[in-house]
Design a protein around this motif. Structure first.
Motif, PDB file in Angstrom:
ATOM      1  N   ALA A  16       0.835  -1.204   0.000  1.00  0.00           N
ATOM      2  CA  ALA A  16       0.000   0.000   0.000  1.00  0.00           C
ATOM      3  C   ALA A  16       0.867   1.251   0.000  1.00  0.00           C
ATOM      4  O   ALA A  16       0.564   2.242  -0.678  1.00  0.00           O
ATOM      5  CB  ALA A  16      -0.929  -0.010   1.211  1.00  0.00           C
ATOM      6  N   VAL A  17       1.968   1.216   0.741  1.00  0.00           N
ATOM      7  CA  VAL A  17       2.888   2.355   0.757  1.00  0.00           C
ATOM      8  C   VAL A  17       3.524   2.528  -0.616  1.00  0.00           C
ATOM      9  O   VAL A  17       3.642   3.661  -1.123  1.00  0.00           O
ATOM     10  CB  VAL A  17       3.966   2.155   1.844  1.00  0.00           C
ATOM     11  N   ARG A  20       1.149   4.202  -2.969  1.00  0.00           N
ATOM     12  CA  ARG A  20       1.003   5.641  -2.694  1.00  0.00           C
ATOM     13  C   ARG A  20       2.236   6.415  -3.163  1.00  0.00           C
ATOM     14  O   ARG A  20       2.108   7.525  -3.713  1.00  0.00           O
ATOM     15  CB  ARG A  20       0.787   5.865  -1.193  1.00  0.00           C
ATOM     16  N   ARG A  23       1.980   6.994  -6.749  1.00  0.00           N
ATOM     17  CA  ARG A  23       1.052   8.098  -7.053  1.00  0.00           C
ATOM     18  C   ARG A  23       1.775   9.439  -7.034  1.00  0.00           C
ATOM     19  O   ARG A  23       1.376  10.380  -7.735  1.00  0.00           O
ATOM     20  CB  ARG A  23      -0.087   8.111  -6.030  1.00  0.00           C
ATOM     21  N   ASN A 175       1.445   1.274  10.622  1.00  0.00           N
ATOM     22  CA  ASN A 175       0.185   1.009   9.938  1.00  0.00           C
ATOM     23  C   ASN A 175      -0.767   0.306  10.907  1.00  0.00           C
ATOM     24  O   ASN A 175      -1.002  -0.901  10.809  1.00  0.00           O
ATOM     25  CB  ASN A 175       0.434   0.149   8.694  1.00  0.00           C
ATOM     26  N   GLU A 180      -6.378   5.516   4.864  1.00  0.00           N
ATOM     27  CA  GLU A 180      -6.243   6.975   4.739  1.00  0.00           C
ATOM     28  C   GLU A 180      -5.162   7.500   5.682  1.00  0.00           C
ATOM     29  O   GLU A 180      -4.372   8.391   5.321  1.00  0.00           O
ATOM     30  CB  GLU A 180      -7.577   7.658   5.026  1.00  0.00           C
ATOM     31  N   ASN A 183      -1.818   6.586   4.196  1.00  0.00           N
ATOM     32  CA  ASN A 183      -1.531   7.456   3.056  1.00  0.00           C
ATOM     33  C   ASN A 183      -1.093   8.838   3.501  1.00  0.00           C
ATOM     34  O   ASN A 183      -0.222   9.458   2.869  1.00  0.00           O
ATOM     35  CB  ASN A 183      -2.764   7.563   2.160  1.00  0.00           C
ATOM     36  N   SER A 184      -1.675   9.330   4.583  1.00  0.00           N
ATOM     37  CA  SER A 184      -1.285  10.653   5.094  1.00  0.00           C
ATOM     38  C   SER A 184       0.167  10.642   5.552  1.00  0.00           C
ATOM     39  O   SER A 184       0.904  11.621   5.346  1.00  0.00           O
ATOM     40  CB  SER A 184      -2.201  11.062   6.249  1.00  0.00           C
ATOM     41  N   ASP A 187       2.242  10.732   2.374  1.00  0.00           N
ATOM     42  CA  ASP A 187       2.208  12.061   1.757  1.00  0.00           C
ATOM     43  C   ASP A 187       3.161  13.022   2.469  1.00  0.00           C
ATOM     44  O   ASP A 187       3.886  13.790   1.825  1.00  0.00           O
ATOM     45  CB  ASP A 187       0.786  12.623   1.788  1.00  0.00           C
TER      46      ASP A 187
END
Length: 399
Positions: A16-17, A20, A23, A175, A180, A183-184, A187
């Motif tokens: 998942a990381v 992201r 992205r 995690n 969400e 993901n924050s 980011d």
């Protein structure tokens, strides 16, 4: 180019990381994907696997029968190591090729499940570890991969423990919440650290700490952080075995308050050699700082001790790398002061008290540093007396 190593235990959320990070424009090199590529039908890798484990690891159409291979190696350490000796060099070679093809402004993330186990951490500018509670990992493996709880537990136990990965982490992403929330974290990591780090490496710029002064309490994580950076320096200078790197300064002394800046010292044979190595250190994330002040340090009264000074390009970990000639007065004093303060509680406590007094009088790092100079003169004399009394000698250096 910024090289990032990404790892985490099975079921921790590493994929998942990686998604992201992609992205945000990062180039993802997934070791699991490469491990499949290097054993596709017709590859030398598959031929080696068949030679080592027999034709029973092939399907009817000549592809690798992964369940059959897994049955042969899981729980058999010797068989697993035999397979790793085939697969790992091939994966690393393919990853190196992809690195070479990436652009100079790229952030390249190597998604490597066994990054810690295979000893590759020092080859990256930064290591990111994803961690999740064991019960969450087991639940994900049961739900998403169809494992039983026992199978999930066995897979987790076969990998490095959380504390081993944590020790290798420059960045730890926890995690334990929603996607969400994870993901924050990613980011913020990209914005605050990865993007400026890449830019600094590319432009040869060190990320200097804030001018404002802050003396932190003793941090038991300082030695581990220093060791990670020293390992990267040793890796970068692996063709120069005559160099040595040491952790010096206040962060190298247990129980001593300090600015949260890791001081390291690289010992070289000559300053010409230091200048020759500047580009290698810069590419490793430790560019040289410009200016006369970075090339000299005050020694005893009336003396100047020449050196070269590098800093970390990583905005998340301030570092001063002092490059000095082995055997020089500055090299000797840095090691002697560290060992004197480590060994003599009274000297360490006196320095801590003096730091507190200077910090109360000075609000920026530069005037604070000037205020310390008289203390260094006294410390040099006290440390020399201690060295003579104890027979202390600096470590040997291959000239």
């Amino acid at each position: 180019m910024l090289r990032v190593g990404l790892t985490g235990g099975i079921g921790a959320g590493k994929s998942a990381v990686a998604r992201r990070l992609a992205r945000h424009g990062a180039i993802i090199i997934d070791s699991d994907v490469l491990a499949r590529e290097v054993v596709e039908p017709g590859t030398p890798g598959l031929a080696e696997v068949v030679t080592a484990f027999g034709a029973g690891v092939l399907t009817a159409d000549g592809a690798l029968d992964r369940p059959a291979l897994a049955a042969k190696v899981f729980g058999d350490d010797e068989a697993r190591r035999r397979l790793e000796k085939i697969i790992h060099p091939l994966v690393r070679a393919r990853a190196a090729q992809l690195h070479a093809e990436a652009g100079p402004e790229a952030i390249v993330v190597n998604d490597i499940p066994l990054l810690v186990e295979t000893g590759q951490t020092s080859s990256f500018h930064l290591v990111v570890v994803v961690e999740a509670p064991r019960e969450s990992r087991v639940r994900r493996l049961v739900q998403t991969r169809g494992m039983t709880e026992e199978q999930a537990g066995a897979r987790i136990a076969a990998q490095a423990a959380d504390d081993q990965r944590r020790a290798a982490a420059d960045v730890l992403l926890i995690n334990d919440g929603t996607l969400e929330a994870l993901n924050s974290q990613v980011d913020a990591l990209v914005r605050q650290r990865l993007q400026p780090y890449e830019r600094n490496v590319r432009t040869g710029t060190s990320a200097r700490p804030p001018r404002d002064l802050h003396i932190a309490g003793p941090d038991p994580q300082w030695p581990a952080a220093a060791e990670r950076i020293m390992a990267r320096i040793r890796h970068a200078l692996r063709d120069h075995p005559e160099t040595t790197v040491s952790h010096i300064g206040s962060t190298a002394v247990p129980e001593l308050p300090a600015k949260d800046i890791i001081d390291l010292m690289l010992a070289v044979r000559t300053l010409d050699e230091a200048d020759h190595l500047a580009g290698v250190l810069g590419a490793a994330g430790l560019p040289r700082r410009a200016g006369e002040w970075a090339d000299n340090a005050r020694g005893l009264p009336g003396e100047t001790w020449p050196k070269r000074l590098h800093g970390s390009a990583d905005p998340g970990r301030p570092v001063n790398l002092h490059v000095r000639v082995a055997g020089s007065p500055g090299w000797r004093f840095a090691l002697l002061m560290r060992d004197h303060l480590r060994s003599v509680p009274e000297a360490r406590e006196g320095y801590a008290a003096a730091k507190a007094a200077w910090a109360s009088e000075h609000k920026d790092r530069f005037t604070y540093g000037e205020a310390k100079e008289p203390w260094f003169d006294e410390e040099a004399l006290a440390a020399d007396e201690w060295a003579e009394a104890t027979g202390w000698q600096p470590p040997a250096f291959r000239l």
